[in-house]
Each structure stands twice: as structure tokens, then as C-alpha cells.
Design an enzyme around this catalytic site. Structure first.
Site, PDB file in Angstrom:
ATOM      1  N   SER A  32       0.815  -1.224   0.000  1.00  0.00           N
ATOM      2  CA  SER A  32       0.000   0.000   0.000  1.00  0.00           C
ATOM      3  C   SER A  32       0.844   1.267   0.000  1.00  0.00           C
ATOM      4  O   SER A  32       0.312   2.373   0.007  1.00  0.00           O
ATOM      5  CB  SER A  32      -0.934   0.002   1.217  1.00  0.00           C
ATOM      6  N   HIS A  88      24.324   4.782  -5.191  1.00  0.00           N
ATOM      7  CA  HIS A  88      24.128   4.947  -6.636  1.00  0.00           C
ATOM      8  C   HIS A  88      25.419   5.347  -7.354  1.00  0.00           C
ATOM      9  O   HIS A  88      25.847   4.692  -8.319  1.00  0.00           O
ATOM     10  CB  HIS A  88      23.064   6.011  -6.911  1.00  0.00           C
ATOM     11  N   LYS A 116      19.762   0.780 -14.878  1.00  0.00           N
ATOM     12  CA  LYS A 116      19.611   1.802 -15.916  1.00  0.00           C
ATOM     13  C   LYS A 116      20.355   1.391 -17.190  1.00  0.00           C
ATOM     14  O   LYS A 116      21.448   0.830 -17.138  1.00  0.00           O
ATOM     15  CB  LYS A 116      20.106   3.154 -15.412  1.00  0.00           C
TER      16      LYS A 116
END
Length: 517
Positions: free
Chosen positions: A43, A273, A215
Site C-alpha cells: 500500500s 548509486h 539503468k
């Protein structure tokens, strides 16, 4: 670098996902049987904005078959099956109502807490009922758990999965768990979390997801470096002056200040990242494309990074950050950081890797910028125009381009900066570039851990940044202020200049558009 793009089947996904893992290359074999995908935290925002849309796109492309897969949402919210379907419907784009309805019918919702067995017993019952309803005499029972949850509940949730929801021993198959970052706040907390999860699951069952590794342009790095003779002799300290890995956002924390203040930009972006991108730029050639061979090389280059020096760090905080009532008035948490990494090995000795990330800056982009040294013997007297740079634009407008000095058209022998440009929107007009989460979920189903973070890799990453983070937390480094909408602190540009970066003035790369063709 222009050429005709090839055609792809809109539903098969074979061309549009051509860069996804190859079964043959990685020695993986297709599996059959029941696949149960469980989204814990169903949710929440992450699930509805990223996880469910990724599953939907895999379904659209034919990678998830309605006869073999069922999706279960699990959360504390009191919802029905239709309630969850309605909640996520608006985030599932690009399909007919019929196709959308087919996907939504695969979803079932189970409500329960994250630290008690009752809810997980209900979840296991729902999964088992689906598995037995298929009456598979052969084939496997595969269970994939995606933890779209805060890391604080990982240990309790994983204990519940281990106790109540594992793949039944009566059938072949597997149980795999995807966990989201952040993986701790420093070395000690990361090791504690790894130890807790390690008691419950083997390393091959754990998939620590960093969506940057999914990516398209990040995945292209290994191909670019090791499949092109052009780069092999150039990719070293003899030719490269510096490397910048940059992440910029043009908005601030926007209501998430209290949460962000617990982590800061280094923990949020740079330590994971950008460091993963750094590994792929700086690592040595792996023995093969097997996941362990690639991850071995990533660990080696992380272990070669020297301790970070304070004089090679700039941290900043944009004006107005502390106006958020959830942010402490005395916060030193950086919303901007520029950190220099130095690799102590034969290839990279003396080359600074500048990792920069910030919020509320003048643009939104993520890119790798490899700047080459000056050409010796400048007979054209064009040194002031700028250096050769190889730029890989990760987002938005995926592209890679090489900045070159060329003769300016005309009768005079004048030079200017231009580029060789491969812009994906132009070259691959008919190809759908998959979202990172689609690729990584599919890799998990296939059992390919190449694009996931291994435990020793996580440890090596935290060993680099933990001393710096502790010094920032202790106030030994202070955030300087910068204006929202600017390039960031002026001190960061000054440090890049000290590191040998030469900024090109008068040249701006403009992404080509189809309207110009």
C-alpha cells in the site's frame, strides 16, 4: 553516429529488452511452474509507483505469463483485493483496458502486521492455494518476496518469511528476497543488518537492489569499455585527467525534510548509486560475464580506494532547507556533496574521481564525464576551447557523446568544440528502453545477481564512507550554504578546478530532437 533503428515486436519484448540478461551467456536455464511474487508494503508509495508498474510492464512484454504467475500484496492497511487494484490502477500506463484488467486479476491482497505470524500464515495459505490449484505434476514452486519497506523492519519480516512462507520442500523451486536501500547508515549498522539477514537466507537468496544498476546506460558501461578497442588503450591515467560522476536534482526535499535529515545526500545518493557507477567505470575486465566474476572486480576496485581526505570534500546545504518544520534548526546534514575518490592501482594512480550530488540545483541530470588530458603540441592554439570529454548521460535524455575540437566550417582555419553524438531517442526510436526496476525484477526471477550488491561489496563501500560520515555527524566538517537553483557551492567548483578539471566555456550540448531531422 546516426543509423536506422531496428524494429521490435510490441508484445514479445525480445528487441526492446535485448540488453537484459542472456540465459546462454550466464549459464541460466528457463524455469517452469508456479511463480508467486509477493510485494510487502503493497500500500506504500514505492510499491504503487515503481514495483507494481514494473511488474505490469513485464506482463505486457510477455515475461510474466498469466498461467504461471500470481501477485500478492501484503501490508498492514485494511484493503480488499479490489481496493489494492484500484489504488495502483492509475499508475499502470500504456495498455488497453482489457490488458490492464488481465493483469489486475492476477493480484490478491493479504492484510497483516510485519512482526507476527498470523498475517504471514494467511499469506502462506493464499500462496499455497494458488500453487496447488495449478496441479503441476512437474515444474517448480518459485516464491519471490519484494520488500518495499523501511530497512528497520527487514529483520522481523525476513524472520516471518523464513518461519512461515518458504518454498515447500516437497517441490523443486526457490525462495528469493529483494531488499531496498538504504542498507544501514554506516559500516556497523550495515554489518549488523547483513548478519541478521545472513542467519536467515543464503547469499544467493538475497538480492540487494540498487536501481541505478538497472539503468540502460549504466548497463552499457561494461560493453563500452571492454567490447570496443577504441577505449582499451585510452582508459587509464596516461590519457584521462579526471572523471566526474554527477547527480543533480532541481528540487529540494519537498516535505521529506525530516526523513532526509536522518541520512543526507552522501548516504542517499553517493555511497550507493554513484559508487556503483564508479565501480563500473574504474574496475578491471572480469574473467567472464558471470555475476560473481563481475562482482569480484567491483570489490577489488573498492578495496583499492584510498581514505577520503577532508580537503577533498565539499558539503553544502541549500538556503531554506531548515525552513521545513521537521528539520532541526541546527542541522548540518548536507543536501549537496562533492567527494574526491582516489584509486591506488596501476591504472588509476593520480586520477581524481569526483562524485557530486545535490538537491535544489540548476538542472536535473545524472551523467558520467570522462575528461582527457590536453593534446601535446597545440599547433592550432585551441587549448583554451576545452578538452576532449566522453560524456554518458544516464538521465534524462539518455545519450553518450564525445566532445571534440573540429574545424569551424568556412574559409578560415578556425576551430570550435563539437561532438560525436549517440542520442538514444534518435537512434532507437522504435525501441522501448525498460525501466530499471523491470530489468532488476526480471534478473531476480532468472537468478542473475550480476546487477545486485553482494555482502562484501556492501562492506567495502561502507568502509570508504563511514569515517567521513562520522566526521560530518560530529560537526568536524560544516555544510556551506548555497542558493537554490544554482550550481551548488562555489567551493565545489573551486575544488574541481584544483583537481584538474577544465570547464568548457561557450559550448553546451543540446539533446537532438526528432523535429530537427
Amino acid at each position: 553516429m546516426s543509423a536506422r533503428s531496428y524494429q521490435s515486436s510490441p508484445l514479445s519484448g525480445q528487441n526492446s529488452f535485448s540488453s537484459l540478461s542472456s540465459f546462454k551467456d550466464l549459464e541460466l536455464s528457463p524455469e517452469s511452474g508456479c511463480l508467486s511474487i509477493v510485494v510487502l508494503g503493497a500500500s506504500g508509495d514505492l510499491a504503487k509507483k515503481k514495483t507494481f508498474p514494473a511488474l505490469f510492464h513485464l506482463f505486457q512484454q510477455g515475461f510474466l505469463q498469466s498461467g504461471e504467475v500470481h501477485i500478492f500484496g501484503y501490508a498492514r492497511s485494511n484493503l480488499s483485493d479490489d481496493g489494492l487494484r484500484q489504488r495502483i490502477r492509475g499508475y499502470l500506463k500504456g495498455a488497453s483496458d482489457e490488458h490492464l484488467s488481465q493483469f489486475l486479476q492476477l493480484i490478491k491482497y493479504v492484510s497483516g502486521s510485519y512482526d507476527s505470524g498470523e498475517g504471514f500464515e494467511l499469506l502462506n495459505k493464499a500462496i499455497s492455494e494458488y500453487e496447488t490449484s495449478k496441479n503441476y505434476d512437474s515444474g517448480s514452486y518459485r516464491r519471490l518476496f519484494y520488500l518495499a519497506l523501511p530497512p528497520s523492519v527487514y529483520p522481523s519480516v525476513c524472520k516471518m518469511i523464513r518461519s512461515y512462507c518458504m518454498n515447500p520442500s516437497s517441490h523443486a523451486g526457490w525462495t528469493r528476497v529483494i531488499v531496498e536501500k538504504p542498507f544501514g547508515k554506516d559500516l556497523d549498522s550495515a554489518e549488523e543488518l547483513s548478519a541478521e539477514l545472513g542467519k536467515l537466507f543464503d547469499e544467493e537468496q538475497l538480492y540487494r537492489i540498487d536501481h541505478y544498476l538497472g539503468k540502460e546506460l549504466v548497463q552499457n558501461l561494461l560493453v563500452l569499455r571492454f567490447a570496443n578497442r577504441l577505449f582499451l588503450p585510452l582508459w587509464n591515467r596516461d590519457n584521462i585527467a579526471n572523471v566526474q560522476i554527477v547527480f543533480k536534482e532541481d528540487f529540494g526535499t519537498e516535505g521529506r525534510g525530516g526523513y532526509f535529515d536522518q541520512y543526507g545526500i552522501i548516504r542517499d545518493i553517493i555511497q550507493n548509486h554513484l559508487l556503483q557507477v564508479f565501480c563500473l567505470v574504474a574496475m578491471e575486465k572480469p574473467v567472464s560475464l558471470k555475476p560473481e566474476h563481475i562482482r569480484d572486480e567491483k570489490v577489488k576496485v573498492l578495496q583499492s580506494v584510498k581514505p577520503i581526505k577532508h580537503e577533498e570534500v565539499v558539503i553544502g546545504q541549500y538556503d531554506g532547507y531548515k525552513d521545513d518544520p521537521t528539520v532541526p534548526d541546527d542541522s548540518n546534514t548536507p543536501t549537496y556533496a562533492s567527494v574526491v575518490l582516489r584509486v591506488h592501482n596501476e591504472r588509476w594512480e593520480g586520477v581524481p574521481f569526483i562524485l557530486k550530488a545535490g538537491k535544489a540545483l540548476n538542472s536535473r541530470k545524472a551523467e558520467i564525464r570522462v575528461q582527457f588530458k590536453d593534446a601535446p603540441g597545440d599547433i592550432f592554439r585551441c587549448k583554451k576551447q576545452g578538452r576532449n570529454e566522453f560524456v554518458i548521460r544516464l538521465q534524462p535524455s539518455e545519450a553518450m557523446y564525445m566532445k571534440l575540437t573540429v574545424k569551424k566550417p568556412g574559409l578560415e582555419m578556425a576551430t570550435e568544440q563539437s561532438e560525436l553524438d549517440l542520442s538514444y531517442g534518435m537512434r532507437y526510436q522504435d525501441v522501448k528502453i525498460p525501466e530499471a526496476y523491470e530489468r532488476l525484477i526480471l534478473d531476480t526471477i532468472r537468478g542473475d545477481q550480476q546487477h545486485f550488491v553482494r555482502r562484501d561489496e556492501l562492506r567495502a563501500a561502507w568502509e570508504i564512507f563511514t569515517p567521513l560520515l562520522h566526521d560530518i555527524d560530529a560537526g568536524k566538517l560544516k555544510s556551506v550554504s548555497y542558493e537554490p537553483g544554482s550550481r551548488g557551492p562555489q567551493e565545489a567548483d573551486e575544488m574541481s578546478k584544483r583537481m584538474g578539471y577544465v570547464q568548457t566555456h561557450g559550448y553546451i550540448w543540446v539533446p537532438p530532437t526528432l523535429s530537427k531531422v
